[in-house]
Scaffold this motif. Structure first.
Motif, PDB file in Angstrom:
ATOM      1  N   ASN A  78       0.642  -1.351  -0.102  1.00  0.00           N
ATOM      2  CA  ASN A  78       0.065   0.157   0.114  1.00  0.00           C
ATOM      3  C   ASN A  78       0.620   1.125   0.094  1.00  0.00           C
ATOM      4  O   ASN A  78       1.913   1.328   0.658  1.00  0.00           O
ATOM      5  N   ARG A  79       0.538   2.260  -0.765  1.00  0.00           N
ATOM      6  CA  ARG A  79       1.246   3.680  -0.894  1.00  0.00           C
ATOM      7  C   ARG A  79      -0.197   4.487  -0.804  1.00  0.00           C
ATOM      8  O   ARG A  79      -1.151   4.253  -1.672  1.00  0.00           O
ATOM      9  N   PHE A  80      -0.284   5.670  -0.181  1.00  0.00           N
ATOM     10  CA  PHE A  80      -1.189   6.293   0.146  1.00  0.00           C
ATOM     11  C   PHE A  80      -0.937   7.893  -0.238  1.00  0.00           C
ATOM     12  O   PHE A  80       0.025   8.459  -0.076  1.00  0.00           O
ATOM     13  N   SER A  81      -2.080   8.846  -0.649  1.00  0.00           N
ATOM     14  CA  SER A  81      -1.780  10.023  -0.870  1.00  0.00           C
ATOM     15  C   SER A  81      -3.078  10.634  -0.089  1.00  0.00           C
ATOM     16  O   SER A  81      -4.377  10.619  -0.762  1.00  0.00           O
ATOM     17  N   ALA A  82      -2.654  11.244   1.143  1.00  0.00           N
ATOM     18  CA  ALA A  82      -3.821  11.915   1.935  1.00  0.00           C
ATOM     19  C   ALA A  82      -3.955  13.105   1.451  1.00  0.00           C
ATOM     20  O   ALA A  82      -3.244  14.021   1.483  1.00  0.00           O
ATOM     21  N   ASP A  83      -5.345  13.820   1.529  1.00  0.00           N
ATOM     22  CA  ASP A  83      -5.783  15.039   1.182  1.00  0.00           C
ATOM     23  C   ASP A  83      -5.867  15.894   2.405  1.00  0.00           C
ATOM     24  O   ASP A  83      -6.381  16.377   2.825  1.00  0.00           O
ATOM     25  N   ILE A  84      -4.484  16.038   3.255  1.00  0.00           N
ATOM     26  CA  ILE A  84      -4.658  16.732   4.300  1.00  0.00           C
ATOM     27  C   ILE A  84      -3.075  17.272   4.374  1.00  0.00           C
ATOM     28  O   ILE A  84      -2.159  16.782   3.827  1.00  0.00           O
ATOM     29  N   SER A  85      -2.956  18.439   4.980  1.00  0.00           N
ATOM     30  CA  SER A  85      -1.682  19.086   5.252  1.00  0.00           C
ATOM     31  C   SER A  85      -1.485  19.307   6.954  1.00  0.00           C
ATOM     32  O   SER A  85      -2.506  19.625   7.377  1.00  0.00           O
TER      33      SER A  85
END
Length: 428
Positions: A304-311
């Motif tokens: 799994n690799r993720f890209s979270a829409d948060i900073s």
């Protein structure tokens, strides 16, 4: 002096292995190029999307624009079709392509050309000219040009043979090889010397990719095959070939490829970094090969690799059963902590630890200076009282009730330990 390296297409298993091989090397800046959005964007810090496909007339001009813009010195092709296209257009490119000669690449891209080139060698499997020549079954069928076991078939009788040949797949008819399959990873330097060849068994294969493989002691007949290929074909840099055992126990050639193999990671972890050796040799360095003397097995699965829409620029972090796991350090959370340190993200340790927290940190060999603040509160106290959410923040705690309170109070993202993987940035 820094050298810039482009890997294309970067999201293939080949491209991902090249990135793993080079991403920690001092003096190299790695760029990942892709025609479409793929896994490369999750693993390459420097990612370039929208490069035309190799058959597009704008492929070479666009590639040269990228070479000029990013000052690319070397290109690693990471797909068989790209290997051939770049080898055939080396003179048109303003960067050096890390592969073998155009002639070698053209031979290797075609199984028929490969077998004809080495005709007369005992390791070449018998290839039938047409179906009428076939008198014994089963026979093996595979496309002249292809990869990943696509289009292969086993014909057990003449009806099956005629059925498969009726399809427009340009299939070769070959003798059936019932034995085990092996890959031999090789490196040849600019002087033509075969500096290394390592044998590994392809124990489990999925979609043409070796997902379980183990290093083996090199068999003398296989070493001889490697020497003959090296002498006649004259590959340059990293390359590999595959053999399979025939019914009489001899080894027969399946294919040769003048590129990195995804499972070269196996020998890389024994000390043979094929991508780096190839680069250093191109730079004019005389390289030595040091192999560690142990057997190694690799097993691969989806990851799994993720890209979270948060900073976020602040992390509130629990201690017991979060930083610790069964009383010991949780190495995965430490990976995230040091990622935050590298990115200069503030980490606040907030804990109800029943002992002296600084002494416990000392015993676990965790430097307390990692944390911008250590908030040690009593069991009956509430963590939310100590939160300053003027900055964008997240909260990590193994306790569901603690996460629920913080989420309801501040509305910030909250994470259990199992979700830390979505916060790891794998780009280098």
């Amino acid at each position: 002096m820094q050298k810039n390296v482009l890997v294309f297409p970067c999201g293939s298993e080949i491209g991902l292995e090249i990135n793993n091989a080079l991403k920690f090397v001092k003096g190299l800046k790695i760029y990942g190029g892709s025609s479409v959005s793929d896994h490369g964007k999750f693993t390459f810090k420097n990612y370039i999307e929208g490069i035309p496909y190799v058959a597009d007339e704008q492929f070479i001009p666009t590639l040269n624009q990228i070479i000029e813009e990013y000052k690319i010195d070397y290109i690693f092709p990471a797909h068989d079709s790209v290997v051939l296209a770049l080898a055939q257009n080396k003179e048109k490119l303003n960067a050096e392509v890390i592969t073998s000669s155009k002639e070698a690449c053209e031979i290797c891209r075609s199984k028929k050309k490969t077998y004809e080139y080495f005709e007369g060698e005992p390791f070449i499997p018998h290839m039938y000219g047409n179906q009428t020549e076939v008198q014994e079954f089963p026979v093996f069928l595979k496309p002249d040009v292809g990869q990943g076991s696509q289009g292969i078939a086993l014909a057990k009788n003449r009806d099956e043979l005629e059925f498969h040949l009726s399809k427009p797949n340009n299939l070769l008819i070959l003798e059936y090889l019932p034995g085990k399959e092996y890959t031999i990873d090789c490196f040849t330097d600019r002087h033509g010397e075969l500096k290394f060849s390592g044998m590994r068994e392809r124990r489990r294969i999925k979609s043409g990719i070796s997902v379980n493989s183990v290093t083996l002691k090199m068999e003398h007949p296989v070493r001889e095959i490697a020497e003959i290929i090296n002498q006649k074909l004259k590959p340059y840099g990293m390359w590999f070939f595959q053999v399979k055992e025939a019914s009489d126990g001899t080894y027969k050639l399946l294919e040769i490829a003048p590129r990195i193999a995804g499972t070269m990671s196996l020998y890389r972890n024994k000390g043979i970094n094929f991508a780096l050796l190839s680069l250093y040799d191109r730079m004019g360095f005389d390289v030595d090969v040091i192999e560690n003397n142990f057997s190694l097995e690799v097993d691969r699965a989806l990851i799994n690799r993720f890209s979270a829409d948060i900073s976020y620029d602040k992390v509130y972090l629990d201690f017991d059963d979060t930083i610790t796991l069964n009383g010991k350090i949780n190495p995965f959370i430490m990976m995230f902590i040091y990622q935050c340190v590298t990115k200069e993200i503030e980490i606040v340790l907030i804990t109800k630890h029943i002992y002296d927290i600084r002494e416990t940190l000392r015993k676990l060999k965790i430097d307390s200076s990692i944390f911008s603040e250590i908030i040690h509160i009593k069991q009956e106290d509430e963590k939310h009282k100590y939160f300053d959410v003027d900055k964008s923040a997240i909260f990590i705690d193994d306790s569901h009730s603690e996460r629920k309170k913080i989420k309801e109070k501040f509305g910030i993202p909250v994470f259990d330990i199992d979700a830390i993987e979505s916060l790891i940035d794998w780009r280098n």
